[in-house]
Design a protein around this motif. Structure first.
Motif, PDB file in Angstrom:
ATOM      1  N   LYS A   1       0.838  -1.213   0.000  1.00  0.00           N
ATOM      2  CA  LYS A   1       0.000   0.000   0.000  1.00  0.00           C
ATOM      3  C   LYS A   1       0.867   1.255   0.000  1.00  0.00           C
ATOM      4  N   MET A   2       1.941   1.228   0.779  1.00  0.00           N
ATOM      5  CA  MET A   2       2.842   2.383   0.855  1.00  0.00           C
ATOM      6  C   MET A   2       3.492   2.637  -0.508  1.00  0.00           C
ATOM      7  N   LYS A   3       3.985   1.590  -1.171  1.00  0.00           N
ATOM      8  CA  LYS A   3       4.660   1.732  -2.463  1.00  0.00           C
ATOM      9  C   LYS A   3       3.723   2.271  -3.544  1.00  0.00           C
ATOM     10  N   ARG A   4       2.426   1.897  -3.446  1.00  0.00           N
ATOM     11  CA  ARG A   4       1.459   2.364  -4.448  1.00  0.00           C
ATOM     12  C   ARG A   4       0.921   3.752  -4.132  1.00  0.00           C
ATOM     13  N   GLY A   5       1.375   4.352  -3.034  1.00  0.00           N
ATOM     14  CA  GLY A   5       0.929   5.699  -2.669  1.00  0.00           C
ATOM     15  C   GLY A   5      -0.446   5.733  -2.036  1.00  0.00           C
ATOM     16  N   LYS A   6      -0.921   4.599  -1.519  1.00  0.00           N
ATOM     17  CA  LYS A   6      -2.257   4.507  -0.929  1.00  0.00           C
ATOM     18  C   LYS A   6      -2.270   4.920   0.542  1.00  0.00           C
ATOM     19  N   MET A   7      -1.089   5.036   1.150  1.00  0.00           N
ATOM     20  CA  MET A   7      -1.013   5.474   2.549  1.00  0.00           C
ATOM     21  C   MET A   7      -0.621   6.940   2.575  1.00  0.00           C
ATOM     22  N   LYS A   8      -1.263   7.678   3.455  1.00  0.00           N
ATOM     23  CA  LYS A   8      -0.964   9.102   3.549  1.00  0.00           C
ATOM     24  C   LYS A   8       0.097   9.308   4.632  1.00  0.00           C
ATOM     25  N   PRO A   9       1.218   9.976   4.283  1.00  0.00           N
ATOM     26  CA  PRO A   9       2.251  10.244   5.296  1.00  0.00           C
ATOM     27  C   PRO A   9       1.697  11.130   6.421  1.00  0.00           C
ATOM     28  N   GLU A  10       2.105  10.822   7.648  1.00  0.00           N
ATOM     29  CA  GLU A  10       1.626  11.567   8.814  1.00  0.00           C
ATOM     30  C   GLU A  10       2.484  12.798   9.109  1.00  0.00           C
ATOM     31  N   GLY A  11       3.606  12.904   8.452  1.00  0.00           N
ATOM     32  CA  GLY A  11       4.478  14.061   8.632  1.00  0.00           C
ATOM     33  C   GLY A  11       5.400  14.169   7.423  1.00  0.00           C
ATOM     34  N   ARG A  12       5.943  15.359   7.225  1.00  0.00           N
ATOM     35  CA  ARG A  12       6.858  15.533   6.091  1.00  0.00           C
ATOM     36  C   ARG A  12       7.890  16.601   6.401  1.00  0.00           C
ATOM     37  N   ILE A  13       9.061  16.438   5.814  1.00  0.00           N
ATOM     38  CA  ILE A  13      10.128  17.429   5.948  1.00  0.00           C
ATOM     39  C   ILE A  13      10.706  17.657   4.551  1.00  0.00           C
ATOM     40  N   ASP A  14      10.959  18.926   4.261  1.00  0.00           N
ATOM     41  CA  ASP A  14      11.521  19.297   2.964  1.00  0.00           C
ATOM     42  C   ASP A  14      12.955  19.770   3.187  1.00  0.00           C
ATOM     43  N   LEU A  15      13.910  19.057   2.623  1.00  0.00           N
ATOM     44  CA  LEU A  15      15.323  19.387   2.814  1.00  0.00           C
ATOM     45  C   LEU A  15      15.907  20.176   1.639  1.00  0.00           C
ATOM     46  N   HIS A  16      15.059  20.594   0.708  1.00  0.00           N
ATOM     47  CA  HIS A  16      15.530  21.367  -0.459  1.00  0.00           C
ATOM     48  C   HIS A  16      16.394  22.543  -0.045  1.00  0.00           C
ATOM     49  N   GLY A  17      17.499  22.738  -0.710  1.00  0.00           N
ATOM     50  CA  GLY A  17      18.320  23.933  -0.515  1.00  0.00           C
ATOM     51  C   GLY A  17      19.157  23.945   0.748  1.00  0.00           C
ATOM     52  N   MET A  18      19.108  22.899   1.560  1.00  0.00           N
ATOM     53  CA  MET A  18      19.902  22.874   2.798  1.00  0.00           C
ATOM     54  C   MET A  18      21.295  22.327   2.508  1.00  0.00           C
ATOM     55  N   THR A  19      22.249  22.751   3.322  1.00  0.00           N
ATOM     56  CA  THR A  19      23.583  22.162   3.241  1.00  0.00           C
ATOM     57  C   THR A  19      23.516  20.769   3.872  1.00  0.00           C
ATOM     58  N   LEU A  20      24.534  19.976   3.669  1.00  0.00           N
ATOM     59  CA  LEU A  20      24.537  18.625   4.240  1.00  0.00           C
ATOM     60  C   LEU A  20      24.450  18.656   5.763  1.00  0.00           C
ATOM     61  N   ASP A  21      25.193  19.562   6.417  1.00  0.00           N
ATOM     62  CA  ASP A  21      25.170  19.639   7.888  1.00  0.00           C
ATOM     63  C   ASP A  21      23.781  20.011   8.401  1.00  0.00           C
ATOM     64  N   ARG A  22      23.193  21.051   7.811  1.00  0.00           N
ATOM     65  CA  ARG A  22      21.855  21.486   8.247  1.00  0.00           C
ATOM     66  C   ARG A  22      20.827  20.403   7.997  1.00  0.00           C
ATOM     67  N   ALA A  23      20.909  19.769   6.816  1.00  0.00           N
ATOM     68  CA  ALA A  23      19.935  18.734   6.458  1.00  0.00           C
ATOM     69  C   ALA A  23      20.040  17.531   7.398  1.00  0.00           C
ATOM     70  N   HIS A  24      21.275  17.132   7.734  1.00  0.00           N
ATOM     71  CA  HIS A  24      21.458  15.974   8.625  1.00  0.00           C
ATOM     72  C   HIS A  24      20.866  16.266  10.009  1.00  0.00           C
ATOM     73  N   ASN A  25      21.146  17.430  10.535  1.00  0.00           N
ATOM     74  CA  ASN A  25      20.597  17.786  11.858  1.00  0.00           C
ATOM     75  C   ASN A  25      19.075  17.876  11.819  1.00  0.00           C
ATOM     76  N   ALA A  26      18.529  18.501  10.785  1.00  0.00           N
ATOM     77  CA  ALA A  26      17.073  18.654  10.674  1.00  0.00           C
ATOM     78  C   ALA A  26      16.400  17.292  10.525  1.00  0.00           C
ATOM     79  N   LEU A  27      16.989  16.406   9.716  1.00  0.00           N
ATOM     80  CA  LEU A  27      16.414  15.069   9.520  1.00  0.00           C
ATOM     81  C   LEU A  27      16.437  14.270  10.818  1.00  0.00           C
ATOM     82  N   THR A  28      17.543  14.335  11.543  1.00  0.00           N
ATOM     83  CA  THR A  28      17.653  13.592  12.808  1.00  0.00           C
ATOM     84  C   THR A  28      16.583  14.062  13.792  1.00  0.00           C
ATOM     85  N   ARG A  29      16.458  15.384  13.967  1.00  0.00           N
ATOM     86  CA  ARG A  29      15.429  15.915  14.890  1.00  0.00           C
ATOM     87  C   ARG A  29      14.027  15.512  14.448  1.00  0.00           C
ATOM     88  N   PHE A  30      13.750  15.623  13.148  1.00  0.00           N
ATOM     89  CA  PHE A  30      12.408  15.332  12.628  1.00  0.00           C
ATOM     90  C   PHE A  30      12.042  13.864  12.839  1.00  0.00           C
TER      91      PHE A  30
END
Length: 198
Positions: free
Chosen positions: A93-122
């Motif tokens: 179901k997840m692979k077919r897009g039938k499940m709705k994500p309960e949260g999301r984070i957008d890492l566009h435009g972040m440096t690797l350091d900022r993105a890694h910290n933001a992803l870990t916290r999220f």
């Protein structure tokens, strides 16, 4: 051409030379045949093959070569071939897009350091609040290789995020990572299915 006569000094010198010389015996004279090139010895002909034997005996087959290099599969192939850790029905179901994500984070435009910290916290906070499926948007990346001597990877965050999710401290929180369905971003996003917090 007329011969000139020897002077008195030259004649005296010639007499001294001839007095000291000894006549050679006939056998000591130069023999040109002694210095003639000798004929090369003939090489023996190789033995003729016995075709009766050749028809029945073959050399052993060489062992197939084992390649020592290991080509790393592409990132989508690695994720596709990763073992499924979660329920198969839920994974489908997840692979077919039938499940709705309960949260999301957008890492566009972040440096690797900022993105890694933001992803870990999220991810850790999403697991702490009981969420199971989250969407991590990395983008597909831009081709920034200017042809320099050191190649620049296309989509750095896209390649780095799965590695971060499989390493501590996130590895204990993440059950499954999969490329998102086209309705949720396709190759520029990942579904991250989280373990229940104990």
């Amino acid at each position: 051409m007329t011969r000139r006569k020897l002077s008195a000094e030259e004649a005296a010198l010639w007499r001294k030379v001839t007095e000291r010389t000894e006549a050679l015996e006939q056998r000591q004279t130069f023999d040109p045949a002694a210095f003639a090139p000798q004929p090369k010895p003939k090489r023996a002909d190789p033995p003729k093959p016995d075709f009766g034997k050749l028809a029945t005996t073959f050399p052993p087959k060489p062992e197939p070569r084992k390649n020592s290099f290991n080509l790393t599969p592409s990132l989508p192939d690695r994720l596709r071939n990763a073992p499924v850790q979660m329920d198969q029905k839920t994974f489908g179901k997840m692979k077919r897009g039938k499940m709705k994500p309960e949260g999301r984070i957008d890492l566009h435009g972040m440096t690797l350091d900022r993105a890694h910290n933001a992803l870990t916290r999220f991810v850790l906070s999403a697991q702490g609040s009981g969420k199971r499926l989250v969407l991590v948007i990395t983008g597909k990346g831009k081709n920034r290789d200017e042809g320099g001597p050191i190649p620049v990877r296309h989509g750095v965050l896209r390649h780095q995020v799965p590695q971060w999710l499989s390493a501590p401290p996130l590895a204990s929180a993440v059950m499954q990572v999969s490329e998102a369905h086209i309705s949720h971003g396709g190759g520029g996003a990942y579904y991250v299915y989280l373990r229940r917090q104990r």
